[in-house]
Design a protein around this motif. Structure first.
Motif, mmCIF file in Angstrom:
data_model
loop_
_atom_site.group_PDB
_atom_site.id
_atom_site.type_symbol
_atom_site.label_atom_id
_atom_site.label_comp_id
_atom_site.label_asym_id
_atom_site.label_seq_id
_atom_site.Cartn_x
_atom_site.Cartn_y
_atom_site.Cartn_z
ATOM 1 N N PRO A 92 -10.590 -1.390 10.644
ATOM 2 C CA PRO A 92 -9.355 -1.339 9.722
ATOM 3 C C PRO A 92 -8.361 -0.584 10.375
ATOM 4 N N HIS A 93 -7.092 -0.719 10.010
ATOM 5 C CA HIS A 93 -5.764 -0.028 10.199
ATOM 6 C C HIS A 93 -6.028 1.445 9.867
ATOM 7 N N LEU A 94 -5.611 2.434 10.530
ATOM 8 C CA LEU A 94 -5.644 3.874 10.332
ATOM 9 C C LEU A 94 -4.238 4.518 10.586
ATOM 10 N N THR A 95 -3.862 5.239 9.440
ATOM 11 C CA THR A 95 -2.678 6.153 9.787
ATOM 12 C C THR A 95 -3.058 7.825 9.613
ATOM 13 N N LEU A 96 -2.557 8.427 10.651
ATOM 14 C CA LEU A 96 -2.858 9.842 10.638
ATOM 15 C C LEU A 96 -1.218 10.623 10.557
ATOM 16 N N THR A 97 -1.197 11.581 9.830
ATOM 17 C CA THR A 97 0.031 12.482 9.502
ATOM 18 C C THR A 97 -0.168 14.216 9.788
ATOM 19 N N PRO A 98 0.990 14.611 9.912
ATOM 20 C CA PRO A 98 0.542 16.144 10.185
ATOM 21 C C PRO A 98 -0.320 16.854 9.211
ATOM 22 N N GLU A 99 -0.213 16.366 7.898
ATOM 23 C CA GLU A 99 -0.915 16.818 6.565
ATOM 24 C C GLU A 99 -1.181 15.754 5.813
ATOM 25 N N LEU A 100 -2.319 15.687 4.723
ATOM 26 C CA LEU A 100 -2.352 14.911 3.998
ATOM 27 C C LEU A 100 -1.155 14.550 2.840
ATOM 28 N N ILE A 101 -0.870 13.154 2.839
ATOM 29 C CA ILE A 101 0.370 12.637 1.973
ATOM 30 C C ILE A 101 -0.370 12.289 0.760
ATOM 31 N N ILE A 102 0.105 12.608 -0.386
ATOM 32 C CA ILE A 102 -0.450 12.000 -1.568
ATOM 33 C C ILE A 102 0.559 10.930 -2.109
ATOM 34 N N ALA A 103 -0.064 9.582 -2.117
ATOM 35 C CA ALA A 103 1.057 8.460 -2.465
ATOM 36 C C ALA A 103 1.285 8.479 -3.720
ATOM 37 N N PRO A 104 2.489 8.120 -4.033
ATOM 38 C CA PRO A 104 3.114 8.075 -5.400
ATOM 39 C C PRO A 104 2.599 7.238 -6.061
ATOM 40 N N MET A 105 2.463 7.083 -7.558
ATOM 41 C CA MET A 105 1.892 6.150 -8.399
ATOM 42 C C MET A 105 2.704 4.731 -8.249
ATOM 43 N N SER A 106 1.736 3.839 -7.859
ATOM 44 C CA SER A 106 2.375 2.418 -7.659
ATOM 45 C C SER A 106 3.078 1.819 -9.011
ATOM 46 N N ASP A 107 4.252 0.913 -8.971
ATOM 47 C CA ASP A 107 4.795 0.204 -9.774
ATOM 48 C C ASP A 107 3.647 -0.390 -10.694
ATOM 49 N N PRO A 108 3.706 -0.169 -11.984
ATOM 50 C CA PRO A 108 2.700 -0.771 -12.926
ATOM 51 C C PRO A 108 2.599 -2.269 -12.705
ATOM 52 N N THR A 109 3.626 -3.083 -12.315
ATOM 53 C CA THR A 109 3.357 -4.656 -11.987
ATOM 54 C C THR A 109 2.265 -4.685 -11.234
ATOM 55 N N TYR A 110 1.868 -3.922 -10.299
ATOM 56 C CA TYR A 110 0.650 -4.194 -9.244
ATOM 57 C C TYR A 110 -0.343 -3.436 -9.666
ATOM 58 N N ASP A 111 -0.506 -3.139 -10.977
ATOM 59 C CA ASP A 111 -1.783 -2.322 -11.423
ATOM 60 C C ASP A 111 -3.072 -3.052 -11.285
ATOM 61 N N ARG A 112 -3.166 -4.447 -11.309
ATOM 62 C CA ARG A 112 -4.433 -5.111 -11.093
ATOM 63 C C ARG A 112 -4.834 -5.081 -9.758
ATOM 64 N N GLN A 113 -3.933 -5.172 -8.757
ATOM 65 C CA GLN A 113 -4.435 -5.141 -7.387
ATOM 66 C C GLN A 113 -4.457 -3.731 -6.838
ATOM 67 N N ALA A 114 -3.718 -2.764 -7.409
ATOM 68 C CA ALA A 114 -3.753 -1.206 -6.959
ATOM 69 C C ALA A 114 -5.336 -0.619 -7.339
ATOM 70 N N ARG A 115 -5.874 -1.449 -8.491
ATOM 71 C CA ARG A 115 -7.145 -1.127 -8.736
ATOM 72 C C ARG A 115 -8.246 -1.336 -7.794
ATOM 73 N N ILE A 116 -7.815 -2.014 -6.863
ATOM 74 C CA ILE A 116 -8.461 -2.688 -5.290
ATOM 75 C C ILE A 116 -8.192 -1.775 -4.314
ATOM 76 N N PHE A 117 -6.755 -1.587 -4.053
ATOM 77 C CA PHE A 117 -6.515 -1.052 -3.010
ATOM 78 C C PHE A 117 -6.073 0.470 -3.200
ATOM 79 N N GLY A 118 -5.674 0.953 -4.404
ATOM 80 C CA GLY A 118 -5.223 2.329 -4.735
ATOM 81 C C GLY A 118 -3.751 2.289 -4.570
ATOM 82 N N ASP A 119 -3.355 3.555 -5.248
ATOM 83 C CA ASP A 119 -1.556 3.745 -4.722
ATOM 84 C C ASP A 119 -1.328 3.773 -3.429
ATOM 85 N N ARG A 120 -2.178 4.355 -2.500
ATOM 86 C CA ARG A 120 -1.937 4.388 -1.179
ATOM 87 C C ARG A 120 -1.908 3.251 -0.567
#
Length: 479
Positions: free
Chosen positions: A165-193
């Motif tokens: 899989p792909h991986l992204t590292l940053t200087p500190e953990l970044i909390i992903a913003p809540m995704s657009d509700p339009t994508y709620d069904r697929q965000a349940r698989i992939f998460g907000d990140r």
């Protein structure tokens, strides 16, 4: 070499195989500090600069990485001199690497920064102005300090592992913003990140015919932020059953009917809608936020090819040897994964001999299309000659006779291709699965055949000559 001035953000890109080597060396489980050097090509674009890891050189503990006078450990002068010399000789950037403790946050110590200030001006001079710098790692984080010839210092926003899989590292953990509700069904698989990654991705689709049009719509509906559509052709009536979003009016079918005079058919062909325009229209209907670049030209034109070098992934749905060669080289020169997608029906003496859909996802540094004899030299020669010459030397194949095709075969390939990419960038792929997964589906026999691509060490596409060299090498494109 001329001095280099780069504006914008800086990031580092490394292959999955290189990352396994580097991470294993830095974090062998002993809780201690270890060192290495990365020699990197450079790619610049409107999105910033990327350091493309060409080589990982682990520093041997006690020989190359020893007890320091001012800090805990240091790279020996001999090890630094050898590697900065090689960077200067090849025009590569130089990155010194070490690790700290911790998990999700990391930064340089005062001692680290002081050592940079003492040593990096001289290294920058030795390296003829090509950037030098350092990375420091925690288990799941990275920070960077890059020095450039304009006197500026730059932080590294992230390090991306272009593997599966792909991986992204940053200087500190970044909390992903809540995704657009339009994508709620697929965000349940992939998460907000995962949805954030999709929204920040720039993806190219080369070839917007039966398969490419499906891929374009899938990507738009998934919420991909930016799409680059490349295809020189216009729609014709035989494309209508297979091209997503195509309307009968797009093909000017009444004018292109076989019953019409040739001049009228030619007029209809000139008036027909470009495939990239149809794809963009369908994508915008699917997504209110997608940004689209439409290019109605061949991908092998040099300025068009350059558009690929700033993408995060390339879907190749054009059945052209020149396009395959170009995309194949971009993948390994700029560390941008690609997926070559196709479907084919083979007819011999009016009998269907084979039907298959194929998906070939290629990661940088792995066995490429050239290594696996999927870029035939005779096709390259034929496509490179003039149209008149092609017609004179063509004996069996006739480009005016359309090959058999059906939308369902295209959908199998398109769905599998986008699924493989989704699993990789969403971090859902099992780490035990091969980085490159080439699959062919044969519906006549209901067989699914998986293929491990071979790799040739002296390949001019994925081998040392082009691999991770970025802007230093010319693209395999026409002026």
């Amino acid at each position: 070499m001329a001095e280099r001035t780069v504006s914008g953000t800086w990031s580092v890109v490394i292959t999955g195989e290189q990352w396994a080597l580097l991470h294993g060396h830095l974090f062998p489980g002993d809780g201690d500090e270890h060192g290495a050097i990365l020699r990197c090509g450079i790619a610049e674009s409107s999105r910033g600069a990327r350091l493309l890891v060409h080589d990982v050189v682990p520093a041997v503990d006690g020989i190359d990485y020893i007890e320091g006078q001012r800090g805990y450990r240091k790279l020996t002068a001999e090890f630094v001199a050898e590697n900065i010399g090689m960077c200067a000789e090849q025009g590569l950037a130089y990155l010194a690497v070490h690790n700290h403790g911790g998990q999700d946050r990391v930064g340089f110590s005062r001692t680290d920064m002081a050592s940079h200030e003492r040593g990096y001006p001289a290294l920058l001079d030795i390296n003829a102005g090509v950037p030098v710098g350092a990375l420091v790692f925690a288990e799941n984080a990275v920070a960077g300090d890059i020095w450039t010839s304009d006197g500026e210092r730059h932080t590294v926003i992230d390090l991306r592992v272009a593997g599966r899989p792909h991986l992204t590292l940053t200087p500190e953990l970044i909390i992903a913003p809540m995704s657009d509700p339009t994508y709620d069904r697929q965000a349940r698989i992939f998460g907000d990140r995962g949805q954030t990654i999709l929204g920040g991705s720039k993806v190219a689709v080369v070839g917007l015919g039966g398969i490419g049009s499906l891929i374009g719509e899938y990507l738009a509906r998934l919420g991909v932020g930016e799409l680059v559509f490349i295809d020189p052709d216009r729609i014709d009536p035989t494309n209508l059953p297979r091209v997503v979003g195509a309307r009968r009016f797009d093909a000017w079918s009444p004018l292109q009917s076989d019953t019409r005079p040739r001049w009228m058919q030619r007029l209809g062909a000139r008036l027909a809608t470009p495939k990239v325009k149809i794809a963009a229209r369908a994508a915008r209907q699917a997504s209110k936020t997608v940004r689209i670049t439409q290019v109605r030209r061949s991908v092998v034109d040099s300025d068009v090819a350059m558009l690929l070098t700033d993408c995060d992934h390339i879907f190749l749905a054009a059945d052209s040897a020149l396009a395959r060669r170009l995309v194949n080289s971009v993948t390994h020169q700029y560390l941008i994964p690609n997926t070559q997608v196709g479907s084919k029906v083979t007819v011999i003496d009016d009998t269907i001999a084979d039907i298959f859909s194929v998906v070939r996802m290629s990661s940088p540094g792995s066995g490429c299309l050239q290594c696996n004899e999927l870029i035939p030299a005779w096709r390259l020669t034929e496509e490179a000659t003039s149209e008149v010459q092609r017609h004179r030397q063509r004996y069996v194949d006739d480009e005016n006779i359309h090959a058999p095709s059906v939308i369902t075969l295209n959908a199998v390939a398109a769905s599998r291709a986008v699924d493989d990419w989704l699993m990789a960038i969403g971090g859902l792929t099992d780490s035990a699965v091969s980085a490159d997964h080439w699959v062919a589906y044969h519906p006549l026999t209901d067989e699914v055949i998986e293929h491990e691509p071979a790799k040739s060490p002296d390949c001019r596409h994925c081998g040392p000559f082009r691999f991770a060299m970025g802007d230093k090498r010319s693209l395999l494109a026409r002026p």
